[in-house]
Enzyme design. Structure first.
Site, PDB file in Angstrom:
ATOM      1  N   ARG A  67       1.221  -5.296  -5.374  1.00 44.27           N
ATOM      2  CA  ARG A  67       1.277  -6.461  -4.489  1.00 44.27           C
ATOM      3  C   ARG A  67       1.584  -7.563  -5.675  1.00 44.27           C
ATOM      4  NH1 ARG A  67      -2.966  -3.976  -1.046  1.00 44.27           N
ATOM      5  NH2 ARG A  67      -1.882  -3.091   0.576  1.00 44.27           N
ATOM      6  N   ASP A 120      -0.456   2.598   8.621  1.00 43.06           N
ATOM      7  CA  ASP A 120      -0.904   2.064   9.541  1.00 43.06           C
ATOM      8  C   ASP A 120      -0.060   1.898  11.009  1.00 43.06           C
ATOM      9  OD1 ASP A 120      -2.893   1.195   7.803  1.00 43.06           O
ATOM     10  OD2 ASP A 120      -1.925  -0.698   7.260  1.00 43.06           O
ATOM     11  N   GLY A 125       0.752  -1.168  -0.041  1.00 45.81           N
ATOM     12  CA  GLY A 125       0.188  -0.061  -0.004  1.00 45.81           C
ATOM     13  C   GLY A 125       0.939   1.129  -0.128  1.00 45.81           C
ATOM     14  N   ASP A 130       2.034   0.007  11.881  1.00 42.90           N
ATOM     15  CA  ASP A 130       1.861  -1.239  12.429  1.00 42.90           C
ATOM     16  C   ASP A 130       3.074  -2.054  12.217  1.00 42.90           C
ATOM     17  OD1 ASP A 130       1.768  -1.719   9.972  1.00 42.90           O
ATOM     18  OD2 ASP A 130      -0.058  -3.287   9.738  1.00 42.90           O
ATOM     19  N   THR A 152       3.919   2.769   5.932  1.00 40.54           N
ATOM     20  CA  THR A 152       2.739   2.476   5.733  1.00 40.54           C
ATOM     21  C   THR A 152       1.990   3.420   6.625  1.00 40.54           C
ATOM     22  OG1 THR A 152       1.057   0.861   6.680  1.00 40.54           O
ATOM     23  CG2 THR A 152       3.411   0.705   7.521  1.00 40.54           C
ATOM     24  N   GLY A 190     -10.771  15.811  19.571  1.00 43.29           N
ATOM     25  CA  GLY A 190     -11.778  15.779  20.716  1.00 43.29           C
ATOM     26  C   GLY A 190     -12.963  14.813  20.605  1.00 43.29           C
ATOM     27  N   ARG A 222      -4.486   7.908   2.365  1.00 42.99           N
ATOM     28  CA  ARG A 222      -3.298   7.275   1.866  1.00 42.99           C
ATOM     29  C   ARG A 222      -2.568   8.432   0.817  1.00 42.99           C
ATOM     30  NH1 ARG A 222      -4.197   1.422   0.927  1.00 42.99           N
ATOM     31  NH2 ARG A 222      -3.156   1.541  -1.237  1.00 42.99           N
ATOM     32  N   GLY A 279      -6.038   1.459   9.182  1.00 42.66           N
ATOM     33  CA  GLY A 279      -5.173   1.062  10.183  1.00 42.66           C
ATOM     34  C   GLY A 279      -5.015  -0.312  10.011  1.00 42.66           C
ATOM     35  N   ARG A 280      -5.692  -1.020   9.173  1.00 44.35           N
ATOM     36  CA  ARG A 280      -5.537  -2.457   8.913  1.00 44.35           C
ATOM     37  C   ARG A 280      -6.034  -3.072  10.456  1.00 44.35           C
ATOM     38  NH1 ARG A 280      -3.762  -5.634   4.777  1.00 44.35           N
ATOM     39  NH2 ARG A 280      -2.657  -3.622   4.016  1.00 44.35           N
ATOM     40  N   ASP A 336       5.274  -5.019   5.752  1.00 45.84           N
ATOM     41  CA  ASP A 336       5.707  -6.268   6.250  1.00 45.84           C
ATOM     42  C   ASP A 336       6.175  -7.066   5.099  1.00 45.84           C
ATOM     43  OD1 ASP A 336       3.187  -6.464   6.496  1.00 45.84           O
ATOM     44  OD2 ASP A 336       3.025  -7.508   8.411  1.00 45.84           O
ATOM     45  N   VAL A 376      -8.895   7.697   1.191  1.00 44.71           N
ATOM     46  CA  VAL A 376      -8.183   9.349   1.370  1.00 44.71           C
ATOM     47  C   VAL A 376      -7.226   9.531   2.104  1.00 44.71           C
ATOM     48  CG1 VAL A 376      -9.907   9.936   3.081  1.00 44.71           C
ATOM     49  CG2 VAL A 376      -9.755  11.409   0.888  1.00 44.71           C
TER      50      VAL A 376
HETATM   51  O1  F6P Z   1      -1.881  -0.815   4.741  1.00 45.27           O
HETATM   52  C1  F6P Z   1      -2.477   0.307   4.192  1.00 45.27           C
HETATM   53  C2  F6P Z   1      -3.849   0.399   4.007  1.00 45.27           C
HETATM   54  O2  F6P Z   1      -4.528   1.376   3.411  1.00 45.27           O
HETATM   55  C3  F6P Z   1      -4.658  -0.453   5.156  1.00 45.27           C
HETATM   56  O3  F6P Z   1      -5.025   0.623   6.065  1.00 45.27           O
HETATM   57  C4  F6P Z   1      -6.002  -1.027   4.819  1.00 45.27           C
HETATM   58  O4  F6P Z   1      -6.366  -2.056   5.547  1.00 45.27           O
HETATM   59  C5  F6P Z   1      -5.453  -1.661   3.426  1.00 45.27           C
HETATM   60  O5  F6P Z   1      -4.152  -0.955   3.131  1.00 45.27           O
HETATM   61  C6  F6P Z   1      -6.158  -1.354   2.228  1.00 45.27           C
HETATM   62  O6  F6P Z   1      -5.610  -1.927   1.231  1.00 45.27           O
HETATM   63  P1  F6P Z   1      -5.971  -2.023  -0.410  1.00 45.27           P
HETATM   64  O7  F6P Z   1      -5.352  -0.906  -0.950  1.00 45.27           O
HETATM   65  O8  F6P Z   1      -5.717  -3.276  -1.018  1.00 45.27           O
HETATM   66  O9  F6P Z   1      -7.537  -1.400  -0.419  1.00 45.27           O
END
Ligand code: F6P
Length: 354
Positions: free
Chosen positions: A75, A130, A14, A132, A128, A188, A257, A173-174, A106, A255
């Site tokens: 991917r 996320d 991503g 994470d 990323t 808030g 991203r 945020g996965r 990862d 949005v």
């Molecule tokens: O890892 C980034 C992310 O935007 C996550 O927050 C989300 O779960 C996933 O990728 C969405 O993946 P895709 O771009 O395949 O819809």
């Protein structure tokens, strides 16, 4: 100092704001060493299909401020096959690429270890939205995504206040609640709900009822996508039905991203990109560049991947065999620290959102 003819740089998985700043930092640092740079397009796919182009200093001009990734991302399931891997190695040999900086999450790091085990040293950069990746305090893109979410939710609050409504907002945020919690505090929110902590929605309903009685007009509830299914929509229906507060649901999704990276992401990406090339030049491989206590530091990729599995409770049999007792307790302590941090953010958002 190891001598390189060329190094390659790729972005995979991503996309995240700040990836371009990282590409620029990698290219400029390598060129500074007198090493040639190849841009590898569409992540590992570019290696398989030979989509690589030489980068001069000017090829990475005017991108430090751009969202997305000028190298594109994908991917690439074929990369996991023996055939795909052979094609990738062949592209490296044909183009004299003898080191790679791989920017992503990862999945990207697993690809990097496959390449280094076949003789192409690789360094990973964590990018990323996320946040994470357990080994690093911050990932490239996280800050921009949070700032975008804050901007969007501030707008929702305006309309909620006008109409005396509640807005439940789902953020990406996965499986991690990092974006949700920090954004929840910053906007808030009345509450933030994340996968790491069992939610008490009954208590939330009571809180909304009590606050409405005391005259509160707008309610913002931030929920993490990791809660799965239609958690946010369901909660919206329940709030309206049980509190009488008119409620709407919004999913911010991809949005988050996009858009211009913040200063913090540009800075992190630039420092990490520079550090990654320094590490390669010093003969290092199989590392993820991390941000730990505000310092840039290298962490062994296998260690980082297994630490992640430990935190996410996805360890498989034998995963810990390669690590010493000290390393395992270090990992356990890191997981405990991270969870404690998440819990403390959760407490803050819920205590302040009255
Ligand atoms: O890892 C980034 C992310 O935007 C996550 O927050 C989300 O779960 C996933 O990728 C969405 O993946 P895709 O771009 O395949 O819809």
């Amino acid at each position: 100092m190891k001598s390189f003819r060329k190094i390659g740089v790729l972005t995979s998985g991503g996309d995240a704001p700040g990836m371009n700043a990282a590409v620029r930092a990698v290219a400029r640092t390598a060129i500074g060493y007198g090493v040639e740079v190849m841009g590898i397009y569409s992540g590992y796919e570019g290696l398989i299909y030979g989509d690589v182009r030489p980068f001069g200093v000017r090829d990475v001009s005017n991108i430090v401020n751009h969202g997305g990734t000028m190298l594109y991302s994908a991917r690439a399931p074929q990369f996991k096959t023996e055939e795909g891997m052979k094609a990738a190695i062949e592209t490296c040999r044909r183009n004299n690429i003898d080191g790679i900086v791989a920017i992503g999450g990862d999945g990207t790091f697993r690809g990097a270890t496959d390449l280094s085990s076949r003789g192409i040293p690789c360094i990973g950069l964590p990018a990323t939205i996320d946040n994470d990746i357990t080994a690093t305090d911050y990932t490239i893109g996280f800050d921009t995504a949070m700032n975008t979410a804050v901007d969007m939710i501030d707008r929702l609050r305006d309309t909620c206040e006008s109409h005396a409504r509640c807005n439940v907002v789902e953020v990406m945020g996965r499986d991690a609640g990092d974006i949700t919690l920090q954004v929840g505090i910053a906007v808030g929110a009345t509450a933030a709900i994340v996968p790491e902590i069992k939610p008490d929605t009954d208590a939330l309903i009571e809180k909304i009822k009590a606050s409405r009685t005391l005259g509160k007009r707008n309610f913002i509830i931030v929920v993490a996508e990791g809660l799965g299914g239609d958690f946010g929509e369901e909660l919206t229906r329940r709030i309206e039905a049980e509190t009488g507060v008119e409620s709407r649901f919004a999913r911010l999704a991809h949005v988050l991203r996009g858009g211009m990276p913040t200063l913090r992401d540009r800075l992190l990406a630039s420092r990490m990109g520079e550090f990654a090339v320094d590490e390669l030049m010093n003969g290092r491989s199989d590392e993820v560049i991390c941000n730990i206590n505000n310092e840039i530091a290298a962490v062994d990729i296998q260690y980082a991947l297994i630490l992640d599995r430990m935190y996410k409770k996805t360890l498989k049999d034998g995963d810990l065999d390669a690590f010493s007792k000290e390393q395992i307790s270090e990992m356990q302590a890191a997981c405990a620290r991270r969870l404690a941090y998440i819990e403390s953010l959760y407490r803050t958002v819920n205590r302040l959102g009255l």
